[in-house]
Design a protein around this motif. Structure first.
Motif, PDB file in Angstrom:
ATOM      1  N   UNK A  90       3.224  10.637  -6.022  1.00  0.00           N
ATOM      2  CA  UNK A  90       4.460  10.997  -6.704  1.00  0.00           C
ATOM      3  C   UNK A  90       5.357  11.766  -5.737  1.00  0.00           C
ATOM      4  N   UNK A  91       6.656  11.813  -6.002  1.00  0.00           N
ATOM      5  CA  UNK A  91       7.583  12.538  -5.112  1.00  0.00           C
ATOM      6  C   UNK A  91       7.160  13.983  -4.916  1.00  0.00           C
ATOM      7  N   UNK A  92       7.037  14.391  -3.667  1.00  0.00           N
ATOM      8  CA  UNK A  92       6.704  15.769  -3.364  1.00  0.00           C
ATOM      9  C   UNK A  92       5.246  16.120  -3.527  1.00  0.00           C
ATOM     10  N   UNK A  93       4.420  15.141  -3.800  1.00  0.00           N
ATOM     11  CA  UNK A  93       2.993  15.403  -4.011  1.00  0.00           C
ATOM     12  C   UNK A  93       2.143  14.604  -3.028  1.00  0.00           C
ATOM     13  N   UNK A  94       0.903  14.997  -2.909  1.00  0.00           N
ATOM     14  CA  UNK A  94      -0.018  14.279  -2.050  1.00  0.00           C
ATOM     15  C   UNK A  94      -0.504  13.004  -2.745  1.00  0.00           C
ATOM     16  N   UNK A  95      -0.939  12.071  -1.924  1.00  0.00           N
ATOM     17  CA  UNK A  95      -1.502  10.851  -2.459  1.00  0.00           C
ATOM     18  C   UNK A  95      -2.818  11.181  -3.163  1.00  0.00           C
ATOM     19  N   UNK A  96      -2.984  10.665  -4.374  1.00  0.00           N
ATOM     20  CA  UNK A  96      -4.169  10.985  -5.152  1.00  0.00           C
ATOM     21  C   UNK A  96      -4.889   9.730  -5.610  1.00  0.00           C
ATOM     22  N   UNK A  97      -6.169   9.889  -5.827  1.00  0.00           N
ATOM     23  CA  UNK A  97      -7.013   8.802  -6.300  1.00  0.00           C
ATOM     24  C   UNK A  97      -6.675   8.457  -7.743  1.00  0.00           C
ATOM     25  N   UNK A  98      -6.703   7.147  -8.052  1.00  0.00           N
ATOM     26  CA  UNK A  98      -6.482   6.687  -9.419  1.00  0.00           C
ATOM     27  C   UNK A  98      -7.726   5.986  -9.948  1.00  0.00           C
ATOM     28  N   UNK A  99      -8.177   4.955  -9.231  1.00  0.00           N
ATOM     29  CA  UNK A  99      -9.310   4.171  -9.716  1.00  0.00           C
ATOM     30  C   UNK A  99      -9.925   3.401  -8.561  1.00  0.00           C
ATOM     31  N   UNK A 100     -11.190   3.026  -8.713  1.00  0.00           N
ATOM     32  CA  UNK A 100     -11.860   2.237  -7.695  1.00  0.00           C
ATOM     33  C   UNK A 100     -12.874   1.312  -8.363  1.00  0.00           C
ATOM     34  N   UNK A 101     -13.215   0.252  -7.638  1.00  0.00           N
ATOM     35  CA  UNK A 101     -14.151  -0.735  -8.163  1.00  0.00           C
ATOM     36  C   UNK A 101     -15.055  -1.200  -7.037  1.00  0.00           C
ATOM     37  N   UNK A 102     -16.300  -1.442  -7.376  1.00  0.00           N
ATOM     38  CA  UNK A 102     -17.278  -1.881  -6.385  1.00  0.00           C
ATOM     39  C   UNK A 102     -17.025  -3.331  -5.979  1.00  0.00           C
ATOM     40  N   UNK A 103     -17.777  -3.780  -5.002  1.00  0.00           N
ATOM     41  CA  UNK A 103     -17.598  -5.135  -4.482  1.00  0.00           C
ATOM     42  C   UNK A 103     -17.742  -6.194  -5.561  1.00  0.00           C
ATOM     43  N   UNK A 104     -18.728  -6.034  -6.378  1.00  0.00           N
ATOM     44  CA  UNK A 104     -19.002  -7.047  -7.401  1.00  0.00           C
ATOM     45  C   UNK A 104     -18.165  -6.864  -8.649  1.00  0.00           C
ATOM     46  N   UNK A 105     -17.602  -5.678  -8.798  1.00  0.00           N
ATOM     47  CA  UNK A 105     -16.858  -5.360 -10.012  1.00  0.00           C
ATOM     48  C   UNK A 105     -17.711  -4.739 -11.092  1.00  0.00           C
ATOM     49  N   UNK A 106     -18.976  -4.534 -10.796  1.00  0.00           N
ATOM     50  CA  UNK A 106     -19.885  -4.029 -11.824  1.00  0.00           C
ATOM     51  C   UNK A 106     -19.746  -2.526 -12.041  1.00  0.00           C
TER      52      UNK A 106
END
Length: 128
Positions: free
Chosen positions: A39-55
């Motif tokens: 966001x403007x003026x903020x650091x980059x932050x984690x939102x979501x992640x997914x494994x290789x298989x999607x499991x």
């Protein structure tokens, strides 16, 4: 390696968007995939992640129940479905990837330094 993020735009609060991350030049099915936002003026932050298989998936608390990360390894594309958007979700959204051999702990998937490849970002603006 290229990661092409798309799908951003202007949406009213309460609305939905689906972001896509198209990958080329890497073995997508062997890559963990993450979404981050800045966001403007903020650091980059984690939102979501997914494994290789999607499991396996992991989310930051503020998006749990509203956002869904998924992937289609055959299409070499990852997705972030965003529902019930609010003004706090306004940011540039980046997808990121890293080839992995082992199963990666969820806490590691949250970390920016873990990822080797980054897309250019797509802007999401939520109007209130």
């Amino acid at each position: 390696v290229q990661l092409q993020a798309s799908g951003g735009g202007l949406v009213q609060a309460g609305g939905s968007l689906r972001l896509s991350c198209a990958a080329s030049g890497l073995t997508f099915s062997r890559s963990a995939l993450g979404w981050f936002r800045q966001a403007p003026g903020k650091e980059r932050e984690f939102v979501a992640a997914i494994s290789r298989s999607g499991s396996s998936t992991v989310y930051t608390d503020s998006v749990k129940g509203r956002f869904t990360i998924s992937r289609d390894n055959a299409k070499k594309t990852g997705y972030l479905q965003m529902n019930s958007l609010n003004a706090d979700d306004t940011a540039i959204y980046y997808c990121a990837a890293k080839n992995t051999i082992l199963t990666i702990p969820s806490e590691t998937l949250r970390q920016r330094p873990f990822y080797e490849f980054w897309g250019q970002g797509t802007l999401v603006t939520v109007s209130s």
